[in-house]
Design a protein around this motif. Structure first.
Motif, mmCIF file in Angstrom:
data_model
loop_
_atom_site.group_PDB
_atom_site.id
_atom_site.type_symbol
_atom_site.label_atom_id
_atom_site.label_comp_id
_atom_site.label_asym_id
_atom_site.label_seq_id
_atom_site.Cartn_x
_atom_site.Cartn_y
_atom_site.Cartn_z
ATOM 1 N N ILE A 163 21.569 -25.626 -9.660
ATOM 2 C CA ILE A 163 21.102 -24.248 -9.844
ATOM 3 C C ILE A 163 22.387 -23.471 -10.124
ATOM 4 O O ILE A 163 23.135 -23.124 -9.207
ATOM 5 C CB ILE A 163 20.436 -23.704 -8.551
ATOM 6 N N GLY A 205 12.887 -21.310 -11.508
ATOM 7 C CA GLY A 205 11.921 -21.135 -10.423
ATOM 8 C C GLY A 205 11.471 -19.723 -10.143
ATOM 9 O O GLY A 205 11.127 -19.404 -9.007
ATOM 10 N N HIS A 252 5.844 -21.939 -7.407
ATOM 11 C CA HIS A 252 5.636 -23.366 -7.695
ATOM 12 C C HIS A 252 6.034 -24.226 -6.501
ATOM 13 O O HIS A 252 6.732 -23.772 -5.585
ATOM 14 C CB HIS A 252 6.486 -23.799 -8.906
ATOM 15 N N ASP A 306 7.989 -28.106 -6.316
ATOM 16 C CA ASP A 306 8.861 -28.761 -7.286
ATOM 17 C C ASP A 306 8.161 -29.920 -8.014
ATOM 18 O O ASP A 306 7.629 -30.844 -7.380
ATOM 19 C CB ASP A 306 10.149 -29.241 -6.604
ATOM 20 N N LEU A 317 18.046 -27.654 -0.833
ATOM 21 C CA LEU A 317 18.909 -26.864 -1.719
ATOM 22 C C LEU A 317 20.097 -26.339 -0.919
ATOM 23 O O LEU A 317 19.915 -25.663 0.100
ATOM 24 C CB LEU A 317 18.104 -25.709 -2.339
ATOM 25 N N THR A 332 14.967 -16.387 -1.822
ATOM 26 C CA THR A 332 13.846 -17.267 -2.203
ATOM 27 C C THR A 332 12.659 -16.960 -1.299
ATOM 28 O O THR A 332 12.817 -16.842 -0.071
ATOM 29 C CB THR A 332 14.249 -18.756 -2.068
ATOM 30 N N TRP A 340 12.719 -27.608 2.293
ATOM 31 C CA TRP A 340 11.303 -27.231 2.287
ATOM 32 C C TRP A 340 10.429 -28.416 1.914
ATOM 33 O O TRP A 340 10.880 -29.384 1.319
ATOM 34 C CB TRP A 340 11.031 -26.032 1.380
ATOM 35 N N HIS A 366 7.282 -22.004 -3.603
ATOM 36 C CA HIS A 366 8.391 -21.063 -3.516
ATOM 37 C C HIS A 366 8.604 -20.346 -4.837
ATOM 38 O O HIS A 366 8.099 -20.766 -5.890
ATOM 39 C CB HIS A 366 9.670 -21.766 -3.053
ATOM 40 N N ALA A 378 11.947 -18.174 -6.754
ATOM 41 C CA ALA A 378 13.331 -17.668 -6.709
ATOM 42 C C ALA A 378 13.320 -16.245 -7.285
ATOM 43 O O ALA A 378 12.714 -15.991 -8.325
ATOM 44 C CB ALA A 378 14.232 -18.569 -7.544
ATOM 45 N N ARG A 438 25.260 -17.343 -9.127
ATOM 46 C CA ARG A 438 24.627 -18.021 -7.976
ATOM 47 C C ARG A 438 24.723 -19.508 -8.255
ATOM 48 O O ARG A 438 24.320 -19.973 -9.330
ATOM 49 C CB ARG A 438 23.163 -17.589 -7.854
ATOM 50 N N ARG A 463 20.550 -29.067 -5.635
ATOM 51 C CA ARG A 463 19.295 -29.436 -4.958
ATOM 52 C C ARG A 463 19.065 -30.937 -5.058
ATOM 53 O O ARG A 463 19.254 -31.527 -6.121
ATOM 54 C CB ARG A 463 18.126 -28.696 -5.639
HETATM 55 C C1 SIN Z 1 13.863 -24.023 -7.120
HETATM 56 O O1 SIN Z 1 13.929 -25.084 -6.539
HETATM 57 O O2 SIN Z 1 12.876 -23.701 -7.748
HETATM 58 C C2 SIN Z 1 15.018 -23.060 -7.032
HETATM 59 C C3 SIN Z 1 14.918 -22.213 -5.814
HETATM 60 C C4 SIN Z 1 16.044 -21.242 -5.747
HETATM 61 O O3 SIN Z 1 16.890 -21.216 -6.639
HETATM 62 O O4 SIN Z 1 16.095 -20.491 -4.771
#
Ligand code: SIN
Length: 278
Positions: free
Chosen positions: A83, A94, A98, A100, A113, A126, A240, A247, A249, A258, A262
């Motif tokens: 990320i 994200g 969704h 993953d 993550l 998040t 998670w 989740h 983002a 950022r 992950r």
């Molecule tokens: C993700 O796994 O969708 C990213 C979540 C994030 O960047 O906080």
């Protein structure tokens, strides 16, 4: 080790543990129990090597490889999905609710993550939503109806959000799963459709599928009882459960960086339909 819930129904922060060190059986059992109870676990102030990140992930199962890495020509450390949002990026991974990679035949169970750099404007949280409660709050007749349905999860639908189109001969997963699945470890029912990947319900006209899915997505987005919000600090790992939660983002940090890595952990099996009798 101390476990502090974020809300009564979703999320907990765990302090007093150093994930860079091997876990004792006692600590592992407490984390596994907390994961089943809270679905999202936050570990702040961790200085983790890639090896320790992988070792912690392996406690939950085999490491899953993201489909974009499986088919890539060269991949260094394919276990890690980066990320890496740069100051001039116009969006992030994200941003749509969704779980993953549910487009896979056997979508991953857990995600871990590890964020090392947080945006300097304080953004980049998040959001998580509890999919057991999303199901439990539906009426018995809606639960029974959805329990008989299958949904199609289309990876290409998600890729299109990032402006990516598959070229002839390229492959990205797409699979049907039951709309209500049983959690592989706790046996609890889960509402298993998400806005990023689930394109339609099978065996009905598209307008009916849209009515049902858009209604469910709207409820997942707008019901605060389902939610917790995780605010990242540098060197923090969040774990998670992709069955129990979805989740999103929050991209509210354009102009800032950022960065995180992950790992996803494989499910023991393909998602199975929930049966109230089981
Ligand atoms: C993700 O796994 O969708 C990213 C979540 C994030 O960047 O906080």
């Amino acid at each position: 080790m101390k476990i502090t819930p974020i809300t009564p129904t979703i999320g907990a922060e765990i302090t007093g543990i150093d994930l860079e060190q091997p876990l004792s059986d006692h600590s592992w059992q407490a984390i596994a129990r907390a994961f089943a109870d809270h679905h999202v676990l936050v570990f702040r102030d961790q200085v983790l090597s890639r090896e320790s990140h992988k070792a912690f992930a392996r406690r939950f199962g085999e490491i899953h490889i993201h489909p974009s890495k499986k088919h890539a020509k060269t991949t260094q450390d394919p276990e890690f999905f980066l990320i890496d949002i740069k100051p001039d990026d116009k969006g992030s991974n994200g941003e749509v609710w969704h779980a993953d990679i549910t487009c896979e035949q056997q979508p991953p169970y857990a995600s871990l993550l590890y964020i090392t750099e947080v945006p300097k404007n304080g953004g980049g949280d998040t959001l998580f939503a509890n999919m057991h409660d999303a199901f439990d709050e539906l009426s018995p007749s809606m639960q029974a109806y959805l329990g008989g349905q299958q949904a199609f999860h289309d990876g290409e639908q998600d890729l299109r959000r990032y402006g990516i189109r598959l070229k002839p001969g390229q492959y990205y997963p797409a699979h049907a799963h039951p709309v209500v699945v049983v959690h592989p470890f706790t046996g609890r029912p889960v509402l298993y459709v998400n806005e990023a990947f689930t394109s339609h319900l099978l065996e009905m006209p598209l307008f009916e599928s849209n009515l049902i899915l858009n209604g469910l997505y709207d409820r997942i987005r707008s019901n605060p009882r389902l939610h917790c919000r995780v605010q990242w600090t540098p060197n923090m790992l969040t774990l998670w459960d992709n069955y129990s939660v979805q989740h999103q983002a929050v991209f509210d940090y354009q102009g800032y960086r950022r960065y995180g890595e992950r790992i996803t952990v494989s499910s023991p099996a393909t998602p199975k339909a929930y049966s109230a009798a089981s």
